[in-house]
Design a protein around this motif. Structure first.
Motif, mmCIF file in Angstrom:
data_model
loop_
_atom_site.group_PDB
_atom_site.id
_atom_site.type_symbol
_atom_site.label_atom_id
_atom_site.label_comp_id
_atom_site.label_asym_id
_atom_site.label_seq_id
_atom_site.Cartn_x
_atom_site.Cartn_y
_atom_site.Cartn_z
ATOM 1 N N ALA A 191 9.673 -14.021 -15.985
ATOM 2 C CA ALA A 191 8.361 -14.084 -14.776
ATOM 3 C C ALA A 191 6.774 -13.330 -15.273
ATOM 4 C CB ALA A 191 8.957 -13.870 -13.508
ATOM 5 N N LEU A 192 6.837 -11.746 -15.624
ATOM 6 C CA LEU A 192 5.981 -11.537 -15.521
ATOM 7 C C LEU A 192 4.496 -12.098 -16.882
ATOM 8 C CD1 LEU A 192 6.972 -7.505 -14.656
ATOM 9 C CD2 LEU A 192 5.287 -9.159 -13.504
ATOM 10 N N LEU A 193 5.529 -12.263 -17.604
ATOM 11 C CA LEU A 193 4.466 -12.967 -18.422
ATOM 12 C C LEU A 193 3.507 -14.083 -17.967
ATOM 13 C CD1 LEU A 193 3.904 -13.151 -22.337
ATOM 14 C CD2 LEU A 193 5.312 -14.349 -22.083
ATOM 15 N N HIS A 194 4.698 -14.943 -17.117
ATOM 16 C CA HIS A 194 4.025 -16.106 -17.251
ATOM 17 C C HIS A 194 2.957 -16.184 -15.772
ATOM 18 C CE1 HIS A 194 4.081 -19.838 -13.641
ATOM 19 N NE2 HIS A 194 3.925 -20.364 -15.235
ATOM 20 N N ASP A 195 3.223 -14.870 -14.727
ATOM 21 C CA ASP A 195 2.235 -15.281 -14.085
ATOM 22 C C ASP A 195 1.102 -14.252 -13.809
ATOM 23 O OD1 ASP A 195 3.930 -16.423 -12.813
ATOM 24 O OD2 ASP A 195 4.933 -14.314 -11.237
ATOM 25 N N LEU A 196 1.381 -12.868 -15.149
ATOM 26 C CA LEU A 196 0.199 -13.110 -15.458
ATOM 27 C C LEU A 196 -0.860 -13.454 -16.533
ATOM 28 C CD1 LEU A 196 1.482 -8.847 -14.950
ATOM 29 C CD2 LEU A 196 0.175 -10.283 -13.589
ATOM 30 N N VAL A 197 0.069 -13.639 -17.324
ATOM 31 C CA VAL A 197 -1.332 -14.209 -18.505
ATOM 32 C C VAL A 197 -0.607 -15.850 -18.517
ATOM 33 C CG1 VAL A 197 -0.815 -14.107 -21.013
ATOM 34 C CG2 VAL A 197 -0.250 -12.554 -20.031
ATOM 35 N N LEU A 198 -0.131 -16.525 -18.993
ATOM 36 C CA LEU A 198 0.580 -18.239 -19.019
ATOM 37 C C LEU A 198 -1.112 -18.497 -18.049
ATOM 38 C CD1 LEU A 198 3.746 -18.328 -20.883
ATOM 39 C CD2 LEU A 198 1.632 -17.677 -21.589
ATOM 40 N N LEU A 199 -0.134 -18.477 -16.757
ATOM 41 C CA LEU A 199 -0.534 -18.714 -15.363
ATOM 42 C C LEU A 199 -2.238 -19.184 -15.516
ATOM 43 C CD1 LEU A 199 -0.002 -20.833 -13.138
ATOM 44 C CD2 LEU A 199 0.036 -18.921 -11.854
ATOM 45 N N PRO A 200 -2.860 -17.540 -15.521
ATOM 46 C CA PRO A 200 -4.508 -17.934 -15.585
ATOM 47 C C PRO A 200 -5.180 -18.031 -16.827
ATOM 48 C CG PRO A 200 -3.779 -15.369 -15.155
ATOM 49 C CD PRO A 200 -2.226 -16.793 -15.786
ATOM 50 N N LEU A 201 -4.421 -18.435 -17.661
ATOM 51 C CA LEU A 201 -4.619 -18.860 -19.780
ATOM 52 C C LEU A 201 -4.532 -20.894 -18.904
ATOM 53 C CD1 LEU A 201 -3.051 -18.141 -22.297
ATOM 54 C CD2 LEU A 201 -5.500 -17.744 -21.512
ATOM 55 N N TYR A 202 -3.645 -21.007 -18.300
ATOM 56 C CA TYR A 202 -3.617 -22.809 -18.063
ATOM 57 C C TYR A 202 -4.298 -22.820 -16.889
ATOM 58 C CZ TYR A 202 1.396 -22.113 -15.595
ATOM 59 O OH TYR A 202 2.075 -22.243 -15.362
ATOM 60 N N ALA A 203 -4.651 -22.346 -16.355
ATOM 61 C CA ALA A 203 -5.587 -22.289 -15.622
ATOM 62 C C ALA A 203 -6.993 -22.667 -15.817
ATOM 63 C CB ALA A 203 -5.004 -21.420 -13.663
ATOM 64 N N THR A 204 -7.211 -21.648 -15.917
ATOM 65 C CA THR A 204 -8.141 -21.908 -16.904
ATOM 66 C C THR A 204 -8.175 -23.748 -17.563
ATOM 67 O OG1 THR A 204 -8.613 -19.410 -16.763
ATOM 68 C CG2 THR A 204 -10.218 -20.325 -18.237
ATOM 69 N N ALA A 205 -8.011 -23.626 -18.262
ATOM 70 C CA ALA A 205 -7.823 -24.671 -19.322
ATOM 71 C C ALA A 205 -8.477 -25.944 -19.241
ATOM 72 C CB ALA A 205 -6.311 -24.741 -20.518
ATOM 73 N N ASP A 206 -7.217 -25.942 -17.805
ATOM 74 C CA ASP A 206 -7.406 -27.016 -16.758
ATOM 75 C C ASP A 206 -8.782 -27.034 -16.111
ATOM 76 O OD1 ASP A 206 -6.029 -29.386 -15.225
ATOM 77 O OD2 ASP A 206 -5.822 -28.456 -13.493
ATOM 78 N N ARG A 207 -9.116 -26.265 -15.155
ATOM 79 C CA ARG A 207 -10.381 -26.139 -14.481
ATOM 80 C C ARG A 207 -11.273 -26.493 -15.730
ATOM 81 N NH1 ARG A 207 -11.612 -21.407 -10.716
ATOM 82 N NH2 ARG A 207 -9.888 -22.449 -10.132
ATOM 83 N N VAL A 208 -11.360 -26.117 -16.808
ATOM 84 C CA VAL A 208 -12.439 -26.787 -17.946
ATOM 85 C C VAL A 208 -12.431 -27.729 -18.577
ATOM 86 C CG1 VAL A 208 -13.069 -26.365 -20.355
ATOM 87 C CG2 VAL A 208 -12.885 -23.933 -19.291
ATOM 88 N N LEU A 209 -10.995 -27.947 -18.616
ATOM 89 C CA LEU A 209 -11.052 -29.765 -18.668
ATOM 90 C C LEU A 209 -11.548 -30.465 -18.048
ATOM 91 C CD1 LEU A 209 -9.782 -32.406 -20.101
ATOM 92 C CD2 LEU A 209 -7.624 -31.734 -18.747
ATOM 93 N N LEU A 210 -11.341 -30.760 -16.438
ATOM 94 C CA LEU A 210 -11.834 -30.701 -15.101
ATOM 95 C C LEU A 210 -13.408 -31.415 -15.331
ATOM 96 C CD1 LEU A 210 -9.300 -30.882 -12.289
ATOM 97 C CD2 LEU A 210 -9.748 -32.609 -13.072
ATOM 98 N N LYS A 211 -13.737 -29.837 -15.266
ATOM 99 C CA LYS A 211 -15.472 -30.238 -15.968
ATOM 100 C C LYS A 211 -15.789 -30.954 -16.945
ATOM 101 C CE LYS A 211 -16.276 -25.225 -13.445
ATOM 102 N NZ LYS A 211 -16.799 -23.733 -13.868
ATOM 103 N N GLY A 212 -15.513 -30.872 -17.465
ATOM 104 C CA GLY A 212 -15.927 -31.970 -19.089
ATOM 105 C C GLY A 212 -16.095 -33.277 -18.196
ATOM 106 N N PHE A 213 -14.709 -33.554 -17.672
ATOM 107 C CA PHE A 213 -14.353 -34.889 -17.218
ATOM 108 C C PHE A 213 -16.092 -35.418 -16.290
ATOM 109 C CE2 PHE A 213 -10.576 -34.810 -19.921
ATOM 110 C CZ PHE A 213 -10.864 -36.599 -20.300
ATOM 111 N N THR A 214 -15.585 -34.654 -15.158
ATOM 112 C CA THR A 214 -15.954 -34.248 -14.472
ATOM 113 C C THR A 214 -17.868 -34.858 -14.601
ATOM 114 O OG1 THR A 214 -14.878 -33.284 -12.890
ATOM 115 C CG2 THR A 214 -17.099 -33.701 -12.002
ATOM 116 N N ALA A 215 -17.980 -34.122 -15.818
ATOM 117 C CA ALA A 215 -19.572 -34.268 -15.945
ATOM 118 C C ALA A 215 -19.799 -35.227 -17.026
ATOM 119 C CB ALA A 215 -20.218 -33.043 -17.192
ATOM 120 N N LEU A 216 -18.362 -35.910 -17.516
ATOM 121 C CA LEU A 216 -18.719 -37.155 -17.612
ATOM 122 C C LEU A 216 -18.618 -38.602 -17.060
ATOM 123 C CD1 LEU A 216 -16.257 -36.920 -21.276
ATOM 124 C CD2 LEU A 216 -19.113 -36.908 -20.934
ATOM 125 N N GLY A 217 -18.175 -37.989 -15.491
ATOM 126 C CA GLY A 217 -17.911 -39.265 -14.607
ATOM 127 C C GLY A 217 -16.629 -40.076 -14.892
#
Length: 168
Positions: free
Chosen positions: A62-88
């Protein structure tokens, strides 16, 4: 009370609240009770031998997921969305999210065998080699992304066929 009948009904509904429990059908309740019984049985069997190690593993996961994995894949998803938003093409992010999530889930489940950490234990328990798990996971990941790209290409093709030609 006097007045129109629809006002009397409204006042009656407001003054007489009904208490209704949000229960499902009898089949849903039976299935829920069976799942609780199965979970309880599994917990008793799992915690009977070495309860401290199991509890430590659950807290650590639970700690590994909440403190390490969740921020990693949330950041990756945010970068992905910014990239697709920039492409329209923000709506196209799902065509990357779904295969990435399925691939990550497979990696999570089969990580000890994909990484080769338990190859000897796997061989002694099953008599089979654990050599092909990395290659198979990579092939499944490639197939998931290729299928998603194919579905995306078909969707884009259909959308361009429906669009009327631009006047020149």
């Amino acid at each position: 009370m006097g007045g129109p009948s629809h006002l009397r009904k409204a006042v009656t509904l407001v003054t007489k609240p009904t208490l209704r429990l949000p229960l499902g059908s009898p089949l849903q309740i039976l299935l829920l009770c069976c799942s609780f019984a199965l979970t309880g049985y599994a917990a008793v069997r799992l915690l009977a031998d070495d309860w401290f190690t199991v509890a430590l593993w659950l807290v650590g996961a639970a700690l590994l997921h909440d403190l390490v994995l969740l921020p990693l894949y949330a950041t990756a998803d945010r970068v992905l969305l910014k990239g697709f938003t920039a492409l329209g093409r923000r709506q196209a992010a799902g065509y990357v999210r779904v295969p990435a999530a399925l691939s990550a889930l497979l990696l999570l489940v089969w990580f000890p065998l994909i990484g080769g950490a338990v190859a000897d234990r796997y061989r002694s328990a099953t008599g089979l080699s654990a050599d092909g798990f990395l290659g198979r996971w990579l092939l499944i990941t490639a197939a998931l992304f290729a299928g998603s790209a194919l579905v995306f290409a078909v969707q884009v093709r259909r959308a361009t066929k429906r669009r009327p030609p631009a006047p020149h």
